[in-house]
Write an enzyme that holds these catalytic residues in place. Structure first.
Site, PDB file in Angstrom:
ATOM      1  N   HIS A 131       0.832  -1.200   0.000  1.00  0.00           N
ATOM      2  CA  HIS A 131       0.000   0.000   0.000  1.00  0.00           C
ATOM      3  C   HIS A 131       0.868   1.252   0.000  1.00  0.00           C
ATOM      4  O   HIS A 131       2.073   1.193   0.241  1.00  0.00           O
ATOM      5  CB  HIS A 131      -0.938   0.025   1.215  1.00  0.00           C
ATOM      6  CG  HIS A 131      -2.157  -0.829   1.053  1.00  0.00           C
ATOM      7  ND1 HIS A 131      -2.172  -2.161   1.381  1.00  0.00           N
ATOM      8  CD2 HIS A 131      -3.392  -0.541   0.573  1.00  0.00           C
ATOM      9  CE1 HIS A 131      -3.378  -2.657   1.125  1.00  0.00           C
ATOM     10  NE2 HIS A 131      -4.132  -1.698   0.631  1.00  0.00           N
ATOM     11  N   LYS A 135      -0.791   4.954   4.474  1.00  0.00           N
ATOM     12  CA  LYS A 135      -1.700   4.035   5.168  1.00  0.00           C
ATOM     13  C   LYS A 135      -1.229   3.821   6.599  1.00  0.00           C
ATOM     14  O   LYS A 135      -0.055   3.538   6.852  1.00  0.00           O
ATOM     15  CB  LYS A 135      -1.782   2.695   4.424  1.00  0.00           C
ATOM     16  CG  LYS A 135      -2.835   1.753   4.993  1.00  0.00           C
ATOM     17  CD  LYS A 135      -3.103   0.594   4.055  1.00  0.00           C
ATOM     18  CE  LYS A 135      -4.134  -0.365   4.622  1.00  0.00           C
ATOM     19  NZ  LYS A 135      -5.423   0.293   4.924  1.00  0.00           N
TER      20      LYS A 135
END
Length: 233
Positions: A131, A135
């Site tokens: 990600h 995040k």
């Protein structure tokens, strides 16, 4: 339909655009700088905030008799509390680690593959998720859902970010650039490997799925999942 956005970051803005394109009205854009004014007028609330704000957002919506679609991850130690509050208020609730249509199909494929692989002890399962660097939680909620899907359909008992022991599933969590989300499930043996993978190209799929879930949930009472929304049972 009137929608309250609980969380107005990058995802919230994409959800807003898609909701408006689908003919809905946004009655609240909640961030850290404003109040819940307007929440009670909403037909449904969509929570894409941060782990520290999720419980407050979801609670406020249930207390205002507004059903909630929540895509925030990293707060699930309070999940049972929110389920209890939803039931107490006779509300409606969908919480998912990922609202993408493709990912929810991937969840089903993952569970089916786990059932097949249960009888082949020579293959060891592991997972990788990648990600963007913004995040806040690791591993991702989607990776945890994938691991749980394997655990429920195999002899594995838990997941870990550390080196796997016994019946553990190792999850490797990477944070790289602006990657929207890539999840891979690997079955490795000395002879060969089997891999299934989902790659998100942007946030559109997550946002569209959340709006579709909100459209489906409006006016309903109970605890539901994306399997209900997409009829994937």
């Amino acid at each position: 339909m009137k929608i309250a956005l609980l969380g107005y970051g990058k995802m919230g803005k994409v959800i807003e655009r898609i909701a408006l394109e689908r003919g809905h009205e946004i009655v609240l854009k909640k961030d850290e700088f404003n109040t819940y004014d307007g929440l009670s007028t909403a037909d449904v609330a969509i929570d894409f905030s941060v782990p520290s704000a999720a419980v407050s957002n979801i609670s406020a919506a249930f207390n205002a008799n507004v059903p909630v679609v929540s895509g925030t991850t990293g707060w699930l130690e309070h999940y049972d509390e929110m389920i209890a509050l939803c039931n107490e208020k006779k509300g409606g609730f969908i919480s998912s680690s990922n609202f993408s249509l493709g990912v929810n199909i991937f969840f089903g494929l993952n569970e089916y593959l786990a059932k097949i692989m249960k009888q082949f002890d020579s293959y060891k399962v592991s997972m990788e998720e990648i990600h963007h660097i913004h995040k806040l939680d690791a591993p991702s909620g989607t990776a945890i859902s994938l691991a749980q899907g394997v655990i429920e359909n195999s002899n594995y008992s838990e997941w870990t970010l550390e080196e796997a022991k016994n019946n553990q599933i190792h999850i490797e969590a990477k944070r790289i650039g602006e990657v929207p989300g890539t999840h891979t499930v690997n079955y490795d043996s000395a002879i060969d490997s089997i891999e299934i993978k989902h790659t998100a190209h942007n946030r559109e799929g997550f946002a569209l799925g959340a709006v579709i879930a909100a459209e489906w949930l409006a006016g309903k009472q109970g605890i539901f999942s994306m399997k209900d929304v997409l009829n994937l049972q």
